[in-house]
Design a protein around this motif. Structure first.
Motif, short mmCIF file in Angstrom:
data_model
loop_
_atom_site.label_atom_id
_atom_site.label_comp_id
_atom_site.label_asym_id
_atom_site.label_seq_id
_atom_site.Cartn_x
_atom_site.Cartn_y
_atom_site.Cartn_z
N SER A 330 -14.47 5.88 -3.99
CA SER A 330 -15.04 7.17 -4.39
C SER A 330 -15.51 7.13 -5.84
CB SER A 330 -14.02 8.29 -4.21
OG SER A 330 -12.92 8.10 -5.08
N GLY A 331 -15.37 5.95 -6.46
CA GLY A 331 -15.81 5.81 -7.84
C GLY A 331 -14.71 5.99 -8.86
N SER A 332 -13.48 6.31 -8.40
CA SER A 332 -12.35 6.48 -9.30
C SER A 332 -11.60 5.15 -9.45
CB SER A 332 -11.39 7.55 -8.78
OG SER A 332 -12.06 8.77 -8.58
N THR A 333 -10.87 5.02 -10.55
CA THR A 333 -10.04 3.84 -10.74
C THR A 333 -8.81 3.93 -9.84
OG1 THR A 333 -10.73 3.68 -13.04
CG2 THR A 333 -8.74 2.48 -12.41
N PRO A 334 -8.54 2.92 -9.00
CA PRO A 334 -7.35 2.97 -8.14
C PRO A 334 -6.08 3.03 -8.97
CG PRO A 334 -8.87 1.27 -7.40
CD PRO A 334 -9.36 1.72 -8.75
N HIS A 335 -5.39 4.13 -8.90
CA HIS A 335 -4.14 4.30 -9.63
C HIS A 335 -3.27 5.29 -8.88
CE1 HIS A 335 -6.20 7.95 -10.86
NE2 HIS A 335 -5.05 8.41 -11.31
N ALA A 336 -2.00 5.27 -9.16
CA ALA A 336 -1.07 6.21 -8.53
C ALA A 336 -0.69 7.27 -9.56
CB ALA A 336 0.15 5.48 -8.02
N SER A 337 -1.19 8.47 -9.39
CA SER A 337 -0.82 9.58 -10.25
C SER A 337 0.60 10.01 -9.90
CB SER A 337 -1.78 10.75 -10.03
OG SER A 337 -1.70 11.19 -8.69
N SER A 338 1.14 10.96 -10.68
CA SER A 338 2.49 11.47 -10.37
C SER A 338 2.52 12.09 -8.98
CB SER A 338 2.91 12.49 -11.43
OG SER A 338 1.95 13.53 -11.54
N PHE A 339 1.39 12.67 -8.57
CA PHE A 339 1.27 13.25 -7.22
C PHE A 339 1.45 12.16 -6.17
CE2 PHE A 339 -1.31 14.15 -3.47
CZ PHE A 339 -0.93 15.45 -3.14
N ALA A 340 0.72 11.04 -6.35
CA ALA A 340 0.80 9.94 -5.38
C ALA A 340 2.20 9.34 -5.36
CB ALA A 340 -0.23 8.87 -5.72
N ILE A 341 2.82 9.20 -6.52
CA ILE A 341 4.17 8.62 -6.60
C ILE A 341 5.17 9.47 -5.82
CG2 ILE A 341 6.08 8.08 -8.15
CD1 ILE A 341 3.96 7.26 -10.23
N VAL A 342 5.02 10.80 -5.93
CA VAL A 342 5.90 11.70 -5.18
C VAL A 342 5.74 11.46 -3.68
CG1 VAL A 342 6.29 14.12 -4.54
CG2 VAL A 342 6.00 13.50 -6.95
N ILE A 343 4.50 11.26 -3.22
CA ILE A 343 4.25 10.98 -1.80
C ILE A 343 4.87 9.65 -1.41
CG2 ILE A 343 2.50 10.60 -0.03
CD1 ILE A 343 2.67 13.48 -1.03
N PHE A 344 4.73 8.63 -2.25
CA PHE A 344 5.33 7.32 -1.97
C PHE A 344 6.84 7.45 -1.80
CE2 PHE A 344 1.78 5.21 -4.69
CZ PHE A 344 0.87 5.42 -3.66
N VAL A 345 7.47 8.20 -2.71
CA VAL A 345 8.93 8.38 -2.65
C VAL A 345 9.31 9.16 -1.41
CG1 VAL A 345 10.90 9.46 -3.79
CG2 VAL A 345 9.22 8.20 -5.16
N LEU A 346 8.52 10.20 -1.08
CA LEU A 346 8.81 11.02 0.10
C LEU A 346 8.78 10.18 1.37
CD1 LEU A 346 9.38 13.77 1.36
CD2 LEU A 346 6.92 14.22 1.38
N VAL A 347 7.84 9.24 1.46
CA VAL A 347 7.77 8.35 2.63
C VAL A 347 9.06 7.55 2.76
CG1 VAL A 347 6.62 6.32 3.59
CG2 VAL A 347 5.26 8.20 2.68
N GLN A 348 9.59 7.07 1.64
CA GLN A 348 10.84 6.30 1.69
C GLN A 348 12.00 7.20 2.13
OE1 GLN A 348 10.11 3.00 1.19
NE2 GLN A 348 8.11 3.98 0.86
N ILE A 349 12.01 8.43 1.67
CA ILE A 349 13.07 9.38 2.05
C ILE A 349 13.00 9.65 3.56
CG2 ILE A 349 13.86 11.77 1.83
CD1 ILE A 349 12.99 11.64 -1.12
N VAL A 350 11.78 9.86 4.05
CA VAL A 350 11.60 10.12 5.49
C VAL A 350 12.08 8.92 6.31
CG1 VAL A 350 9.89 10.44 7.32
CG2 VAL A 350 9.73 11.78 5.21
N ALA A 351 11.75 7.71 5.85
CA ALA A 351 12.17 6.50 6.56
C ALA A 351 13.69 6.40 6.63
CB ALA A 351 11.58 5.25 5.88
N PHE A 352 14.36 6.63 5.50
CA PHE A 352 15.82 6.55 5.48
C PHE A 352 16.45 7.70 6.28
CE2 PHE A 352 15.35 3.74 1.71
CZ PHE A 352 16.16 2.70 2.16
N LEU A 353 15.83 8.87 6.25
CA LEU A 353 16.35 9.99 7.03
C LEU A 353 16.24 9.71 8.52
CD1 LEU A 353 17.55 12.84 7.05
CD2 LEU A 353 15.22 13.75 6.95
#
Length: 397
Positions: A330-353
């Protein structure tokens, strides 16, 4: 106005396929949740409305969006024409919607849409194979293994469709096709992409990083996965050790060899590493399940192994790759904002749950409650991710 939007939306393969994938991921997970909450009374087995949809409808659309972008690059070929992949997208969209609605309202016709989905996947395979065949690049191993995994998926999909007809071994055939689809089709494609792209992305971020993959890695892994699928057919957990032990050893050894620089890369990379670490963890769980079976304990693992891979590996890598591709294209620099990091962590929580839900069946805790909770959190996580990234996909470039 619509034609201008459609032109932008269809300008890159990942945009329509990621959009369809995330929308139907949310819809089919909601279908699963509503079924367990008693809001819907589905007359199909969980193999049909959950396992089948995840393997043959949802995950494959995400990774096809990615493959339609990278296959020509891997093989030094021209980009796929918009008309070619959009015709496939429309067929996937129609088939997915038909499967979803028919499961709710009239499941007798679900098989029609499954056949249409199967045809869409045959045409997708044909398109990718034609690119592979035309290429004259020296090393085509990775694309070869993607195609082998995809072809395995076509066979397992066909077997599942056949299992819809009621005969003596139809349930056994359905279970075999789901196992083959999960390990040889999905795992095969996702791991082939992972072992190609994750070291490549790492090298781009850490210039001193040395890629150190074992020779014939994908061949060895695929062969052992094929053995695992065969062993699962005997429904004797103890013999699974014949495949699980070498798979565990290979993945542990490989990840040690790779020496991934976890603390030297940004979050957009470490989430991909986390996905890889789930693989040996899942096979360790499978080994423990076999050991518990051998010593005649009554401890139940339920679907812990499958969900370690599906949520821990597949979904983590999907979110990681998806976020990177969406931003990069989309023309943006690939990076993980704090928003994306929260989603990454949530995925791990869902997996462990979800793992906790599997093991809670051995206690006095409410298994169904934790199952529904993990499904609800997953749906919420997908919706939250969509609020930001689906918007980018829909805008197009």
């Amino acid at each position: 106005m619509f034609s201008n939007w459609y032109k932008k939306f269809s300008s890159q393969p990942h945009q329509p396929f990621f959009t369809s994938g995330i929308i139907f991921f949310i819809l089919f997970m909601t279908l699963f949740l509503f079924s367990y909450l008693g809001f819907l009374n589905l007359d199909k087995s969980i193999l049909s409305y959950h396992a089948y949809s995840m393997i043959f409808v949802i995950f494959i659309q995400f990774f096809l969006g990615f493959l339609f972008v990278v296959f020509p690059k891997f093989l030094s070929q021209a980009e796929i024409k918009v008309d070619n992949y959009m015709k496939l997208f429309h067929l996937y969209l129609f088939s997915s919607l038909g499967i979803f609605l028919s499961l709710i309202f009239y499941s007798q016709v679900t098989i029609i849409f499954q056949v249409l989905m199967f045809i869409a996947q045959i045409l997708s395979f044909k398109l990718l194979y034609s690119i592979h065949k035309k290429s004259i690049v020296a090393n085509k191993d990775d694309t070869k293994w993607v195609l082998i995994s995809f072809f395995s998926g076509l066979i397992s999909h066909a077997l599942f469709i056949i299992s819809n007809f009621d005969f003596n071994y139809s349930h056994d055939l359905a279970r075999f096709s789901i196992n083959a689809g999960f390990y040889l089709f999905l795992f095969g494609i996702i791991f082939t992409i992972s072992q190609r792209m994750i070291p490549f992305f790492t090298k781009a971020k850490v210039f001193t990083y040395i890629v150190n993959k074992s020779k014939n890695l994908v061949l060895i892994v695929f062969s052992l996965l094929a053995l695992k699928v065969i062993l699962l057919s005997f429904q004797n957990a103890s013999i699974n050790l014949l495949a699980d032990v070498p798979l565990f050893i290979i993945f542990v050894r490989e990840l040690i060899k790779w020496k991934l620089p976890l603390f030297k890369v940004p979050a957009i990379m470490w989430v991909l590493y986390l996905g890889l670490y789930w693989i040996p963890f899942a096979f360790l769980l499978s080994i423990l399940e076999s050991v518990f079976y051998l010593v005649n304990t009554s401890f139940i693992f339920e679907k812990a192994v499958i969900h370690s891979l599906a949520l821990g590996y597949f979904l983590t890598v999907l979110i990681g790759f998806g976020t990177r591709v969406i931003l990069g294209h989309s023309g943006s620099t690939p990076h993980a904002s704090s928003f994306a990091i929260v989603i990454f962590v949530l995925v791990q929580i869902v997996a462990f749950l979800r793992l906790f839900a599997s093991f809670s069946i051995n206690t006095n805790l409410d298994y169904i409650f934790f199952l529904n909770l993990s499904a609800l959190l997953l749906i919420c996580g997908l919706i939250i991710w969509s609020i930001k990234y689906l918007t980018i996909l829909l805008k197009g470039k």
